[in-house]
Enzyme design. Structure first.
Site, short mmCIF file in Angstrom:
data_model
loop_
_atom_site.label_atom_id
_atom_site.label_comp_id
_atom_site.label_asym_id
_atom_site.label_seq_id
_atom_site.Cartn_x
_atom_site.Cartn_y
_atom_site.Cartn_z
N CYS A 168 0.82 -1.23 0.00
CA CYS A 168 0.00 0.00 0.00
C CYS A 168 0.84 1.27 0.00
CB CYS A 168 -0.94 0.00 1.20
SG CYS A 168 -2.09 -1.37 1.10
N HIS B 65 -4.07 6.81 1.49
CA HIS B 65 -4.22 5.49 0.90
C HIS B 65 -5.60 4.96 1.30
CE1 HIS B 65 -3.85 1.36 -0.09
NE2 HIS B 65 -3.96 1.00 1.18
N ASN C 151 -9.91 -1.34 -1.62
CA ASN C 151 -8.47 -1.09 -1.47
C ASN C 151 -7.75 -1.67 -2.69
OD1 ASN C 151 -5.77 -1.04 -0.76
ND2 ASN C 151 -6.07 -1.94 1.28
N1 ACO Z 1 -18.54 -10.25 6.45
C1 ACO Z 1 -19.18 -10.53 7.58
N2 ACO Z 1 -18.54 -10.82 8.74
C2 ACO Z 1 -17.21 -10.82 8.73
C3 ACO Z 1 -16.47 -10.54 7.58
C4 ACO Z 1 -17.20 -10.25 6.40
N3 ACO Z 1 -16.58 -9.95 5.24
N4 ACO Z 1 -15.15 -10.61 7.87
C5 ACO Z 1 -15.06 -10.92 9.16
N5 ACO Z 1 -16.30 -11.07 9.69
C6 ACO Z 1 -16.67 -11.39 11.07
C7 ACO Z 1 -15.56 -12.07 11.81
O1 ACO Z 1 -15.57 -13.45 11.57
C8 ACO Z 1 -15.86 -11.72 13.24
O2 ACO Z 1 -16.88 -12.58 13.71
P1 ACO Z 1 -16.88 -13.12 15.24
O3 ACO Z 1 -17.00 -11.89 16.08
O4 ACO Z 1 -18.07 -14.01 15.27
O5 ACO Z 1 -15.58 -13.83 15.41
C9 ACO Z 1 -16.48 -10.33 13.16
O6 ACO Z 1 -16.90 -10.18 11.79
C10 ACO Z 1 -15.51 -9.23 13.52
O7 ACO Z 1 -14.28 -9.44 12.81
P2 ACO Z 1 -13.04 -8.55 13.05
O8 ACO Z 1 -11.93 -9.02 12.17
O9 ACO Z 1 -12.78 -8.42 14.52
O10 ACO Z 1 -13.54 -7.12 12.49
P3 ACO Z 1 -12.90 -5.72 12.65
O11 ACO Z 1 -13.86 -4.83 13.35
O12 ACO Z 1 -11.49 -5.78 13.15
O13 ACO Z 1 -12.84 -5.20 11.13
C11 ACO Z 1 -11.35 -4.96 9.24
C12 ACO Z 1 -12.09 -5.93 10.17
C13 ACO Z 1 -12.38 -4.15 8.47
C14 ACO Z 1 -10.53 -5.79 8.28
C15 ACO Z 1 -10.46 -4.00 10.03
O14 ACO Z 1 -9.72 -4.73 10.98
C16 ACO Z 1 -9.51 -3.20 9.16
O15 ACO Z 1 -9.90 -2.39 8.33
N6 ACO Z 1 -8.19 -3.35 9.35
C17 ACO Z 1 -7.20 -2.63 8.54
C18 ACO Z 1 -7.02 -3.25 7.20
C19 ACO Z 1 -6.05 -2.44 6.37
O16 ACO Z 1 -5.86 -1.25 6.59
N7 ACO Z 1 -5.41 -3.03 5.42
C20 ACO Z 1 -4.55 -2.18 4.63
C21 ACO Z 1 -3.35 -2.69 4.25
S1 ACO Z 1 -3.54 -3.69 2.88
C22 ACO Z 1 -1.98 -3.85 2.17
O17 ACO Z 1 -1.02 -3.28 2.57
C23 ACO Z 1 -1.88 -4.84 1.05
#
Ligand code: ACO
Length: 333
Positions: A116, A260, A290
């Protein structure tokens, strides 16, 4: 003394729109979850047979950028290409674009694999070559095709709903005017490499090893989303303030902040930390998800098309991603 300025921008995204509802038909997810956590409404995916590859999309974006710069392909002296999803394992897509664009014979083509943060790293490399007087016009590309390498089943939903495909490009040109790229600041912290990574195929796990174990899914990206989020919201403001201070500026000087596009919540949080009103933070993740190295040049091109940047403006680019790596660029337009 030479400066470097962004003389032209362009972008291209695949025609195929994949909405959150489309994804909910192939995995257990829903529009509400995706929008609430990430802001994403839809993304673009290449389709087999549509002719869109990492390099072909980059060529389309580059042609637009070169035209908007008022240049021709022959003016390009160097290609710096940021991607983590090249057409081939090797050589990198920069060589393919050099050929497909019909560049002047034997110009240099360089790959940047900083996920990224890749586009700002690439911009910084180009900036150094221009400021030393080595090149006058450098093509800087950010392009990704993620859709062919992510797990589009419920098993991979935490990662696969986030990513999209697309390409953006800028032409960085030499200028003697007091404007352009004022500074770039680049950082990395390799101890977090395995919080966001794709393990295979690689020299530690080459193809025969993968094929021998059909349950081995290490060719899909792994992301510790919470850890990435936590670091991102700290590193973004840090590297932006570092850049502003190096130019005797404060966040009050920012006319447009283009982060980003990883997650709308991250961008909004960082905007607030910098005290920026919403209209000074550019977001298009809603449409594209993304697209890793492609998000910044796509966003920059759209911001210009929408008239959000005018001459004399201070534009700040910043990114955070796998590595971890993070970076900022302070630009006087
Ligand atoms: N749809 C529905 N439910 C989902 C999904 C989905 N797509 N994905 C995960 N869940 C569920 C999980 O299983 C979990 O269920 P549980 O509570 O029963 O275990 C629940 O939703 C919560 O999951 P979390 O992973 O804890 O969700 P979180 O609030 O942390 O959000 C997210 C996830 C959106 C990915 C967030 O952590 C985020 O944006 N992180 C940063 C990502 C990022 O910036 N990446 C950039 C770099 S990419 C690069 O460099 C290539």
């Amino acid at each position: 003394m030479y400066n470097s300025k962004i003389a032209g921008t362009g972008h291209f995204v695949p025609e195929n729109v994949v909405t959150n509802d489309d994804l909910s038909k192939i995995m257990d997810t829903n529009d509400e979850w995706i929008q609430e956590r990430t802001g994403i409404k839809e993304r673009r995916h290449v389709v087999e047979g549509d002719g869109n590859t990492n390099s072909s999309m980059a060529v389309k974006a580059s042609k637009i950028a070169i035209k908007k710069a008022g240049l021709v392909v022959d003016d390009i002296e160097f290609i710096v290409y940021a991607t983590i999803s090249s057409d081939l394992f090797f050589p990198g897509s920069s060589a393919l674009v050099q050929e497909q664009l019909g560049c002047k014979e034997n110009i240099a083509a360089l790959e940047v694999r900083n996920a990224c943060s890749g586009f700002i790293y690439a911009l910084s490399v180009a900036d150094q070559f221009i400021k030393t007087g080595m090149y006058k016009n450098v093509l800087v590309i950010g392009a990704e095709v993620h859709s062919t390498g992510i797990d589009l089943t419920t098993r991979g939903r935490d990662v696969s709903v986030l990513f999209g495909d697309g390409a953006g490009a800028v032409v960085l040109s030499q200028t003697t005017e007091e404007r352009g790229i004022l500074s770039t600041h680049l950082h990395a912290e390799g101890k977090h490499a395995k919080e966001l990574y794709v393990e295979a195929p690689s020299s530690t796990k080459w193809v025969p090893k993968l094929l021998a174990d059909t349950d081995d899914l290490s060719y899909y990206p792994y992301m510790n989303g919470r850890e990435v989020f936590k670091h991102a919201v700290t590193r973004f403001p840090e590297v932006i303030i570092e850049g502003l201070e190096a130019n005797n500026m404060t966040s009050n000087d920012i006319d447009l902040f283009i982060p980003h596009q990883a997650n709308l919540r991250i961008s909004q949080f960082v905007g607030k930390r910098l005290g920026l009103p919403e209209e000074k933070v550019f977001n298009n993740i809603q449409k594209y998800g993304n697209t890793t190295a492609a998000t910044l040049p796509i966003a920059l091109d759209e911001a210009l098309e929408e008239g959000k940047i005018k001459e004399g403006d201070t534009v700040v680019l910043a990114a955070f991603g796998a590595g971890f790596t993070w970076a900022s660029a302070i630009i006087k337009w």
